[in-house]
Design a protein around this motif. Structure first.
Motif, PDB file in Angstrom:
ATOM      1  N   THR A 140       0.844  -1.186   0.000  1.00 21.27           N
ATOM      2  CA  THR A 140       0.000   0.000   0.000  1.00 21.27           C
ATOM      3  C   THR A 140       0.882   1.239   0.000  1.00 21.27           C
ATOM      4  O   THR A 140       1.703   1.409   0.908  1.00 21.27           O
ATOM      5  N   PRO A 141       0.761   2.113  -1.018  1.00 13.93           N
ATOM      6  CA  PRO A 141       1.494   3.382  -0.978  1.00 13.93           C
ATOM      7  C   PRO A 141       0.737   4.369  -0.080  1.00 13.93           C
ATOM      8  O   PRO A 141      -0.493   4.459  -0.144  1.00 13.93           O
ATOM      9  N   ILE A 142       1.475   5.075   0.760  1.00 11.33           N
ATOM     10  CA  ILE A 142       0.875   6.040   1.684  1.00 11.33           C
ATOM     11  C   ILE A 142       1.629   7.352   1.547  1.00 11.33           C
ATOM     12  O   ILE A 142       2.849   7.380   1.739  1.00 11.33           O
ATOM     13  N   VAL A 143       0.921   8.425   1.221  1.00 13.93           N
ATOM     14  CA  VAL A 143       1.525   9.753   1.234  1.00 13.93           C
ATOM     15  C   VAL A 143       1.247  10.329   2.614  1.00 13.93           C
ATOM     16  O   VAL A 143       0.094  10.479   3.015  1.00 13.93           O
ATOM     17  N   VAL A 144       2.302  10.631   3.339  1.00  8.26           N
ATOM     18  CA  VAL A 144       2.187  11.085   4.723  1.00  8.26           C
ATOM     19  C   VAL A 144       1.681  12.521   4.746  1.00  8.26           C
ATOM     20  O   VAL A 144       2.212  13.387   4.055  1.00  8.26           O
ATOM     21  N   SER A 145       0.633  12.775   5.551  1.00  5.38           N
ATOM     22  CA  SER A 145      -0.034  14.081   5.520  1.00  5.38           C
ATOM     23  C   SER A 145       0.270  14.964   6.728  1.00  5.38           C
ATOM     24  O   SER A 145      -0.304  16.042   6.855  1.00  5.38           O
ATOM     25  N   SER A 146       1.156  14.502   7.634  1.00  5.12           N
ATOM     26  CA  SER A 146       1.510  15.350   8.777  1.00  5.12           C
ATOM     27  C   SER A 146       2.973  15.129   9.129  1.00  5.12           C
ATOM     28  O   SER A 146       3.628  14.236   8.601  1.00  5.12           O
ATOM     29  N   ASP A 147       3.470  15.935  10.045  1.00  6.81           N
ATOM     30  CA  ASP A 147       4.852  15.811  10.513  1.00  6.81           C
ATOM     31  C   ASP A 147       4.939  15.053  11.832  1.00  6.81           C
ATOM     32  O   ASP A 147       5.945  15.135  12.528  1.00  6.81           O
ATOM     33  N   SER A 148       3.906  14.290  12.190  1.00  8.13           N
ATOM     34  CA  SER A 148       3.906  13.604  13.488  1.00  8.13           C
ATOM     35  C   SER A 148       4.992  12.541  13.595  1.00  8.13           C
ATOM     36  O   SER A 148       5.354  12.152  14.700  1.00  8.13           O
ATOM     37  N   MET A 149       5.535  12.075  12.478  1.00 10.21           N
ATOM     38  CA  MET A 149       6.594  11.070  12.508  1.00 10.21           C
ATOM     39  C   MET A 149       7.966  11.651  12.196  1.00 10.21           C
ATOM     40  O   MET A 149       8.940  10.913  12.046  1.00 10.21           O
ATOM     41  N   ALA A 150       8.080  12.980  12.103  1.00  7.12           N
ATOM     42  CA  ALA A 150       9.370  13.613  11.813  1.00  7.12           C
ATOM     43  C   ALA A 150      10.329  13.344  12.972  1.00  7.12           C
ATOM     44  O   ALA A 150       9.902  13.265  14.117  1.00  7.12           O
ATOM     45  N   PRO A 151      11.587  13.182  12.714  1.00  3.00           N
ATOM     46  CA  PRO A 151      12.267  13.301  11.421  1.00  3.00           C
ATOM     47  C   PRO A 151      12.316  12.013  10.608  1.00  3.00           C
ATOM     48  O   PRO A 151      12.803  12.018   9.488  1.00  3.00           O
ATOM     49  N   ALA A 152      11.835  10.886  11.152  1.00  2.00           N
ATOM     50  CA  ALA A 152      11.893   9.615  10.414  1.00  2.00           C
ATOM     51  C   ALA A 152      11.101   9.682   9.117  1.00  2.00           C
ATOM     52  O   ALA A 152      11.559   9.210   8.076  1.00  2.00           O
ATOM     53  N   ILE A 153       9.895  10.253   9.185  1.00  2.00           N
ATOM     54  CA  ILE A 153       9.029  10.414   8.017  1.00  2.00           C
ATOM     55  C   ILE A 153       8.432  11.812   8.093  1.00  2.00           C
ATOM     56  O   ILE A 153       7.875  12.190   9.120  1.00  2.00           O
TER      57      ILE A 153
END
Length: 97
Positions: free
Chosen positions: A9-22
Protein backbone atom coordinates in the motif's frame (compact mmCIF):
# COMPACT_ATOMS: atom_id res chain seq x y z
CA UNK A 1 1.21 -4.18 -10.78
CA UNK A 2 3.89 -4.94 -8.14
CA UNK A 3 1.72 -3.18 -5.56
CA UNK A 4 -1.11 -5.69 -6.06
CA UNK A 5 1.11 -8.77 -6.38
CA UNK A 6 3.02 -8.10 -3.16
CA UNK A 7 0.02 -6.67 -1.24
CA UNK A 8 1.72 -3.28 -0.82
CA UNK A 9 0.00 0.00 0.00
CA UNK A 10 1.49 3.38 -0.98
CA UNK A 11 0.87 6.04 1.68
CA UNK A 12 1.53 9.75 1.23
CA UNK A 13 2.19 11.08 4.72
CA UNK A 14 -0.03 14.08 5.52
CA UNK A 15 1.51 15.35 8.78
CA UNK A 16 4.85 15.81 10.51
CA UNK A 17 3.91 13.60 13.49
CA UNK A 18 6.59 11.07 12.51
CA UNK A 19 9.37 13.61 11.81
CA UNK A 20 12.27 13.30 11.42
CA UNK A 21 11.89 9.62 10.41
CA UNK A 22 9.03 10.41 8.02
CA UNK A 23 8.06 13.93 6.99
CA UNK A 24 4.88 15.46 5.56
CA UNK A 25 4.72 14.64 1.86
CA UNK A 26 6.99 11.59 2.09
CA UNK A 27 5.94 8.35 0.45
CA UNK A 28 5.73 5.27 2.66
CA UNK A 29 5.25 1.77 1.31
CA UNK A 30 3.46 -0.63 3.65
CA UNK A 31 2.87 -4.36 3.39
CA UNK A 32 -0.39 -5.90 4.59
CA UNK A 33 0.47 -8.05 7.60
CA UNK A 34 -1.09 -9.93 10.45
CA UNK A 35 -1.30 -7.75 13.56
CA UNK A 36 0.77 -10.41 15.33
CA UNK A 37 3.71 -9.59 13.04
CA UNK A 38 4.11 -6.08 14.51
CA UNK A 39 6.54 -5.40 17.35
CA UNK A 40 7.33 -2.45 19.59
CA UNK A 41 9.25 0.10 17.52
CA UNK A 42 7.74 -0.87 14.16
CA UNK A 43 5.93 1.77 12.14
CA UNK A 44 2.44 0.63 11.20
CA UNK A 45 -0.54 2.20 9.49
CA UNK A 46 -4.14 1.66 10.61
CA UNK A 47 -7.40 3.57 10.36
CA UNK A 48 -8.78 5.30 13.44
CA UNK A 49 -12.46 5.28 14.46
CA UNK A 50 -13.14 8.16 12.07
CA UNK A 51 -11.63 6.21 9.16
CA UNK A 52 -8.52 8.39 8.98
CA UNK A 53 -5.25 6.59 8.30
CA UNK A 54 -2.72 6.87 11.15
CA UNK A 55 0.90 5.96 10.48
CA UNK A 56 2.79 5.89 13.77
CA UNK A 57 5.34 3.87 15.72
CA UNK A 58 4.19 0.98 17.93
CA UNK A 59 4.62 1.77 21.63
CA UNK A 60 2.91 -1.29 23.12
CA UNK A 61 1.59 -4.60 21.80
CA UNK A 62 -0.89 -6.59 23.88
CA UNK A 63 -3.01 -9.63 22.96
CA UNK A 64 -6.70 -8.74 23.20
CA UNK A 65 -9.02 -11.65 22.52
CA UNK A 66 -8.58 -12.61 18.87
CA UNK A 67 -6.91 -9.29 18.04
CA UNK A 68 -3.85 -7.33 19.06
CA UNK A 69 -4.18 -4.06 20.99
CA UNK A 70 -1.70 -1.40 19.91
CA UNK A 71 -0.73 1.88 21.52
CA UNK A 72 0.85 4.11 18.86
CA UNK A 73 2.87 7.32 19.05
CA UNK A 74 4.20 9.68 16.44
CA UNK A 75 7.94 10.27 16.88
CA UNK A 76 7.39 14.04 17.02
CA UNK A 77 4.52 13.78 19.53
CA UNK A 78 5.04 14.19 23.27
CA UNK A 79 2.54 11.51 24.29
CA UNK A 80 1.07 8.35 22.75
CA UNK A 81 -2.13 8.57 20.71
CA UNK A 82 -5.27 8.67 22.85
CA UNK A 83 -6.98 5.95 20.81
CA UNK A 84 -5.88 2.36 21.35
CA UNK A 85 -6.21 0.24 18.21
CA UNK A 86 -7.56 -3.33 18.34
CA UNK A 87 -6.49 -4.94 15.08
CA UNK A 88 -6.22 -8.34 13.41
CA UNK A 89 -4.36 -6.96 10.39
CA UNK A 90 -2.21 -3.90 9.85
CA UNK A 91 -0.12 -2.24 7.16
CA UNK A 92 3.53 -2.45 8.25
CA UNK A 93 5.76 0.29 6.80
CA UNK A 94 8.72 -1.28 5.02
CA UNK A 95 10.16 1.68 3.09
CA UNK A 96 9.97 5.49 2.99
CA UNK A 97 11.35 8.25 0.81
Amino acid sequence: MAVAIFDLTPIVVSSDSMAPAINRGDLAIARASSAGDASTGDIISVKNRAGIRITHRVETVDPYGSSIQFTLKGDANEVPDSQVHNETSIDKVIWTC
